[in-house]
Structures are given as structure tokens and as C-alpha cells.
Design a protein around this motif. Structure first.
Motif, mmCIF file in Angstrom:
data_model
loop_
_atom_site.group_PDB
_atom_site.id
_atom_site.type_symbol
_atom_site.label_atom_id
_atom_site.label_comp_id
_atom_site.label_asym_id
_atom_site.label_seq_id
_atom_site.Cartn_x
_atom_site.Cartn_y
_atom_site.Cartn_z
ATOM 1 N N GLN A 197 2.479 -3.898 2.718
ATOM 2 C CA GLN A 197 3.533 -3.501 3.659
ATOM 3 C C GLN A 197 3.533 -1.997 3.877
ATOM 4 O OE1 GLN A 197 7.020 -5.232 1.876
ATOM 5 N NE2 GLN A 197 6.740 -7.201 2.921
ATOM 6 N N ARG A 198 3.336 -1.222 2.801
ATOM 7 C CA ARG A 198 3.260 0.238 2.943
ATOM 8 C C ARG A 198 2.067 0.636 3.803
ATOM 9 N NH1 ARG A 198 4.886 0.388 -2.517
ATOM 10 N NH2 ARG A 198 2.723 0.541 -3.207
ATOM 11 N N GLU A 199 0.927 -0.003 3.565
ATOM 12 C CA GLU A 199 -0.264 0.297 4.358
ATOM 13 C C GLU A 199 -0.050 -0.048 5.829
ATOM 14 O OE1 GLU A 199 -3.414 -1.854 2.425
ATOM 15 O OE2 GLU A 199 -3.496 -0.451 0.739
ATOM 16 N N ASP A 200 0.578 -1.189 6.097
ATOM 17 C CA ASP A 200 0.869 -1.575 7.479
ATOM 18 C C ASP A 200 1.813 -0.580 8.141
ATOM 19 O OD1 ASP A 200 -0.753 -3.790 7.336
ATOM 20 O OD2 ASP A 200 0.895 -5.228 7.090
ATOM 21 N N SER A 201 2.826 -0.137 7.402
ATOM 22 C CA SER A 201 3.770 0.838 7.951
ATOM 23 C C SER A 201 3.074 2.155 8.256
ATOM 24 C CB SER A 201 4.916 1.081 6.969
ATOM 25 O OG SER A 201 5.701 -0.066 6.825
ATOM 26 N N LEU A 202 2.183 2.578 7.364
ATOM 27 C CA LEU A 202 1.452 3.822 7.589
ATOM 28 C C LEU A 202 0.552 3.706 8.812
ATOM 29 C CD1 LEU A 202 0.604 6.672 6.753
ATOM 30 C CD2 LEU A 202 -1.069 5.632 5.199
ATOM 31 N N ILE A 203 -0.149 2.599 8.944
ATOM 32 C CA ILE A 203 -1.033 2.404 10.097
ATOM 33 C C ILE A 203 -0.220 2.390 11.389
ATOM 34 C CG2 ILE A 203 -2.488 0.689 11.259
ATOM 35 C CD1 ILE A 203 -3.729 0.116 8.498
ATOM 36 N N ASN A 204 0.930 1.734 11.386
ATOM 37 C CA ASN A 204 1.774 1.714 12.588
ATOM 38 C C ASN A 204 2.283 3.107 12.931
ATOM 39 O OD1 ASN A 204 1.503 -1.020 13.105
ATOM 40 N ND2 ASN A 204 3.277 -1.572 11.862
#
Length: 141
Positions: free
Chosen positions: A33-40
Motif C-alpha cells: 500500500q505504501r509503494e502504491d501510494s508513492l507511485i501514485n
């Protein structure tokens, strides 16, 4: 009595192993989830950065350079510096300076060499490729 002890120990081991596996999966989910948030967040910053460069050029060509897009470009650049590594943020920062200078000259009616505009545009494409690579998107060879 021995069978009862073995049964209790087996049950307790099952509970411990199951709990440990659940904790591990929950940790993985948080990481994803953190990685997805960073990518977004990166995707949004990169998009705003590129949109601002295009809008700044439009303002420069029309002679109505109120520098509002420069402010947006610098805001997007600040986000990029926080979110991305130096291999992405430094070329992007260098491009901001070149774009601002070239667009100011265009808006002022100064003669800007076509080669200089082409060079800035080439560097813009290089930064786009860096953004794509940073987001894990397929880049052009």
C-alpha cells in the motif's frame, strides 16, 4: 495423557504459526500500500510537472507570460525532489531552469535559436523517460 499433551502442543503451534503468517501478510500488505501510494504521488507530480512545462510554453508563445505556470512547475518540482531520488530529481531541476529561461526569452520576443528550443525539448523527453523508468513503465529504447 501423552496424546492430550501432544494435541494441546499441536494446537498451540498451529495458532502461533497461523498468527505469525497473518502478521507477515499484514506487513506485506502495508508495504504494498505504501509503494502504491508513492507511485501514485509520483505519477501526479510528474504529470503536473510536464503539464506545467507545456502550459508555460503556450504562455510564452502567446506573449502572455504571467508566470503562473512557473509557480506550478516549481511546486511540482518540489514534490519530485521529495518523492524521487537524485537520479530523477536533478535532471528534472536542471530542465526547470532551462525551460524558464527559454520561455522567458520567447515571451520577451527575443530571438531564440531553434537549436536551443530543440535542445530543451530533447532534454524534456529524456526526463520523461526517467519518469517512466522510475514508475516502472516501459521506456523506449
Amino acid at each position: 495423557m501423552g496424546a492430550v499433551v501432544v494435541g494441546v502442543i499441536g494446537t498451540l503451534l498451529g495458532v502461533l504459526i497461523g498468527g505469525a503468517l497473518q502478521q507477515r501478510q499484514a506487513s506485506r500488505n502495508r508495504t504494498w500500500q505504501r509503494e502504491d501510494s508513492l507511485i501514485n504521488a509520483k505519477r501526479n507530480s510528474y504529470s503536473e510537472y510536464l503539464r506545467s512545462i507545456s502550459a508555460s510554453y503556450g504562455q510564452a508563445v502567446s506573449g502572455q507570460r504571467d508566470r503562473s505556470e512557473d509557480g506550478r512547475l516549481h511546486a511540482a518540482m518540489a514534490e519530485i525532489e521529495v518523492l524521487a531520488g537524485r537520479e530523477v530529481s536533478e535532471p528534472a531541476r536542471d530542465l526547470v531552469n532551462s525551460v524558464s529561461e527559454a520561455h522567458s526569452m520567447i515571451a520577451a520576443g527575443a530571438s531564440v535559436e531553434e537549436a536551443r528550443v530543440a535542445e530543451v525539448d530533447r532534454r524534456r523527453y529524456e526526463v520523461i523517460e526517467l519518469f517512466k523508468a522510475d514508475l516502472g513503465l516501459k521506456t523506449h529504447p
